[in-house]
Structures are given as C-alpha cells and as structure tokens.
Write a protein that holds these residues in place. Structure first.
Motif, PDB file in Angstrom:
ATOM      1  N   THR A   2       0.856  -1.187   0.000  1.00 55.32           N
ATOM      2  CA  THR A   2       0.000   0.000   0.000  1.00 55.32           C
ATOM      3  C   THR A   2       0.891   1.235   0.000  1.00 55.32           C
ATOM      4  O   THR A   2       2.096   1.150   0.250  1.00 55.32           O
ATOM      5  CB  THR A   2      -0.901   0.028   1.251  1.00 55.32           C
ATOM      6  N   SER A   4       1.009   3.604   2.224  1.00 56.30           N
ATOM      7  CA  SER A   4       1.594   3.836   3.550  1.00 56.30           C
ATOM      8  C   SER A   4       2.689   2.820   3.854  1.00 56.30           C
ATOM      9  O   SER A   4       3.700   3.155   4.487  1.00 56.30           O
ATOM     10  CB  SER A   4       0.518   3.824   4.638  1.00 56.30           C
ATOM     11  N   GLN A   5       2.527   1.588   3.389  1.00 56.94           N
ATOM     12  CA  GLN A   5       3.584   0.594   3.583  1.00 56.94           C
ATOM     13  C   GLN A   5       4.837   0.971   2.798  1.00 56.94           C
ATOM     14  O   GLN A   5       5.959   0.840   3.289  1.00 56.94           O
ATOM     15  CB  GLN A   5       3.098  -0.797   3.146  1.00 56.94           C
ATOM     16  N   ARG A   6       4.645   1.447   1.562  1.00 58.84           N
ATOM     17  CA  ARG A   6       5.784   1.874   0.747  1.00 58.84           C
ATOM     18  C   ARG A   6       6.492   3.053   1.413  1.00 58.84           C
ATOM     19  O   ARG A   6       7.709   3.107   1.479  1.00 58.84           O
ATOM     20  CB  ARG A   6       5.315   2.258  -0.658  1.00 58.84           C
TER      21      ARG A   6
END
Length: 198
Positions: A2, A4-6
């Motif tokens: 996602t 935010s994960q990236r």
C-alpha cells in the motif's frame, strides 16, 4: 504494498542509508535501488532526499524527546533526575544507534526540522528550573543556572556520542553512573564565585 507501507519502507531504507553514509553521502538513486523502486516513487512520497531526511529526523527527535521528557518528569530528586536523563539518552543510543548517528550529524542546508543541538537546548531549558532550585538551596547566584544547565546537558550528550563511537567498552549503566558521579559530586562542592587557577 500500500502507499503507507511503501512510505514506511522508504523511511526505513533512508534511515539506514543516512546513518551509514550521512545526508550528503546518500542519493535518491541509492534509496530507490535499496527499496527496489524507481526514483519517481521517492519523489512522489517525499519530494526528494531532503523531504525524506526531514521525516527521518523528525521521528528521531520525537522518540528521543519523549524518552527524555518522561525521564525528567518522573524523578523524585535532582540526583535521580540526572540519573534517569543520562540513562534515557544511553538507552536511546543503545536501542536506536542509527537514529542517534543521524541526529549528531550536521543537518543539510536549509533544514527546517529540529536538530540534536536544538533538542539538547530544549532539554537544558527543562533542567534549568531544577538548577535554579539547587542554586537557591546552596546560596548561589541563580543567574548562572541556565549556563550550568547547558553544561550538564552538553556533558551527557557528548559523552553519549563518545560512548557510541567507542564500541561501548562500558555498559550504559556504568557510563550513566560515571556521568552522575561527576555531575552530582561536582555540583555538591561548587564554589559561589568560581575562578580559574591556572
């Protein structure tokens, strides 16, 4: 991943590279390659290396500030306060060595976020009121208390940097105990009007 994960992945990669090579020694190309993304992804999330660095520094400042603030707020006596503040910094260095390395380096030109020096200045301001109380209790001139607060905080900060760079030949508790020994026992015998004798 996602978005935010990236973003979190890029922050971790940037943090590691900034700790290893410093701001100037790291490039957007290296950050992107280490994260296995293209350079535009880094620019999309942070606008460039400066933006990523600012986020990393802000997080480190927030972490260290929270630790020191908690230590300063929980002490029952001035000596215990010095002990807890020294241990809070040693704990941070031990647990977040990369973060401390980033903070003690110079910020890049135009950096608008906090710095280690400004954080230590904030801590010295918090310590100052305790120094004033100690000075009053000993009949010393309280106008010098801000200077002594800077000295005390600087002593702890520079010793922490030395400890990190010395391969930690002493335990964090030993370093903190020696800091407190010098600070406390030195403070207990302060002269009202100190002069140099050399």
């Amino acid at each position: 991943m996602t978005g935010s994960q990236r973003r979190e992945q890029l922050i971790e990669v940037g943090r590691r590279l900034f700790a290893e090579r410093g701001f100037e020694g790291s490039s957007v190309e290296e950050i992107a390659a280490s994260a296995k993304v293209s350079k535009p992804v880094v620019y999309e999330h942070f606008g460039g290396k400066e933006g990523l660095y600012a986020v990393v520094v802000d997080r480190e400042i927030a972490d260290l500030t929270a630790r020191i603030t908690e230590a300063l707020g929980s002490a029952s006596s001035p000596r215990v306060l010095i002990e807890r503040a020294a241990l809070a910094l040693m704990d941070y260095i031990e647990e977040e060595t990369d973060g401390f390395r980033i903070l003690v380096r110079d910020s890049p030109p135009g950096q608008s976020t906090g710095s280690f020096a400004s954080l230590m200045g904030d801590v010295a301001s918090q310590v100052e009121h305790l120094m004033v109380a100690q000075f009053k209790g000993r009949g010393l001139d309280t106008k010098a208390a801000p200077m002594y607060a800077q000295m005390l905080v600087g002593m702890v900060a520079l010793t922490g940097q030395w400890w990190m760079d010395s391969n930690r030949k002493f335990s964090r508790a030993d370093v903190a105990a020696h800091l407190v020994n010098l600070a406390w026992n030195g403070l207990s015998a302060m002269e009202e009007r100190p002069t140099l004798r050399g």
